[in-house]
Design an enzyme around this catalytic site. Structure first.
Site, PDB file in Angstrom:
ATOM      1  N   ASP A 162     -82.836 -46.800 -58.460  1.00  0.00           N
ATOM      2  CA  ASP A 162     -81.432 -46.825 -58.887  1.00  0.00           C
ATOM      3  C   ASP A 162     -80.560 -46.000 -57.954  1.00  0.00           C
ATOM      4  OD1 ASP A 162     -79.783 -48.183 -60.633  1.00  0.00           O
ATOM      5  OD2 ASP A 162     -79.502 -46.459 -61.919  1.00  0.00           O
ATOM      6  N   GLU A 169     -80.099 -57.564 -63.558  1.00  0.00           N
ATOM      7  CA  GLU A 169     -80.395 -56.347 -64.327  1.00  0.00           C
ATOM      8  C   GLU A 169     -81.784 -56.433 -64.963  1.00  0.00           C
ATOM      9  OE1 GLU A 169     -78.828 -53.410 -64.628  1.00  0.00           O
ATOM     10  OE2 GLU A 169     -77.006 -53.923 -63.535  1.00  0.00           O
TER      11      GLU A 169
HETATM   12  C1  LIG Z   1     -78.930 -51.422 -61.661  1.00  0.00           C
HETATM   13  C2  LIG Z   1     -77.773 -50.611 -62.166  1.00  0.00           C
HETATM   14  N1  LIG Z   1     -76.812 -51.208 -62.890  1.00  0.00           N
HETATM   15  C3  LIG Z   1     -75.738 -50.458 -63.310  1.00  0.00           C
HETATM   16  C4  LIG Z   1     -75.617 -49.153 -63.031  1.00  0.00           C
HETATM   17  C5  LIG Z   1     -74.467 -48.330 -63.545  1.00  0.00           C
HETATM   18  N2  LIG Z   1     -73.590 -47.882 -62.526  1.00  0.00           N
HETATM   19  C6  LIG Z   1     -76.621 -48.580 -62.268  1.00  0.00           C
HETATM   20  N3  LIG Z   1     -76.612 -47.252 -61.935  1.00  0.00           N
HETATM   21  N4  LIG Z   1     -77.727 -49.306 -61.832  1.00  0.00           N
END
Ligand SMILES: Cc1ncc(CN)c(N)n1
Length: 231
Positions: A57, A220
């Site tokens: 992430d 996602e």
């Molecule tokens: C995969 C993902 N999606 C959303 C977010 C939120 N900014 C994140 N940090 N990472």
């Protein structure tokens, strides 16, 4: 049309986004109630999965910054509402905090953020963001994707903070990061902008925005899947 809602000036139609959320309910639930999120919520999360998610992430968020800057640029060129800029700019500021938070959290877990190899799902998600940055992608499409990306995290992590959750104490700060009330308000502000744009968009742009919304949900799900070690 005597006595109709139209005549009384009431808006009876369900909003575009609400329609999509109903129509694509199972995919939305798949993205926001993924087994990884459920495992945080019920306290059975595997910490190696959590660390893998954290590493990946961090890379994603770094790629997300230019995407959001691109949305800002589109807003500046295409929107007549100056408040859009304020909302998107607050998103850039929150990403600055998010990156600092990742560094702090990684050091807490003994995770190195240097030389991380992005996994396939992450690379594909980042490529999707890059495509949306192209100047021929409409602001309406980009802001819709932006809203969806932020909202999936908001909805997912807020679920881990509900009263009956058994989220481990050491993961609560992570859940707070996206599950807090301020982030929820920010997602709502993004939703209002997307909704306003969608209401006035021609059909073809609205269809492209819906496709982008679905792409976000699929990316996602794949992103959460990575935490299991599935690429
Ligand atoms: C995969 C993902 N999606 C959303 C977010 C939120 N900014 C994140 N940090 N990472």
């Amino acid at each position: 049309m005597e006595g109709s809602n139209e005549e009384e000036g009431k808006k009876s139609e369900v909003s575009v986004i609400e329609t999509w959320l109903r129509k694509h309910r199972s995919l939305y639930v798949g993205a926001t109630r993924h087994p990884f999120i459920r495992s945080i919520r019920d306290g059975t999360v595997d910490l190696s999965s959590f660390k893998r998610w954290l590493e990946q992430d961090y890379i994603f968020v770094r790629a997300f910054v230019p995407f959001v800057a691109g949305v800002l640029l589109k807003a500046w060129k295409e929107s007549f509402e100056s408040t859009d800029i304020d909302v998107i700019l607050s998103g850039v500021a929150s990403l600055n905090d998010e990156i600092a938070w990742f560094k702090k959290e990684a050091s807490k877990w003994g995770v190195s953020l240097i030389n991380i190899v992005p996994q396939k799902a992450n690379q594909e998600y980042c490529r999707f963001l890059e495509r949306l940055m192209s100047s021929d992608v409409e602001y309406t499409v980009a802001i819709t994707a932006f809203w969806a990306i932020e909202s999936v995290y908001q909805d997912s992590f807020a679920h881990c903070l509900e009263d009956d959750s058994k989220t481990p104490e050491e993961l609560k700060e992570t859940c707070q990061r996206w599950g807090n009330d301020g982030f929820r308000q920010y997602c709502r502000a993004l939703q209002s902008i997307a909704e306003r744009q969608l209401e006035k968009a021609p059909d073809d742009v609205r269809e492209k925005a819906e496709a982008a919304f679905l792409d976000v949900l699929e990316h996602e799900v794949e992103f959460w899947n990575m935490s299991h070690g599935d690429t």
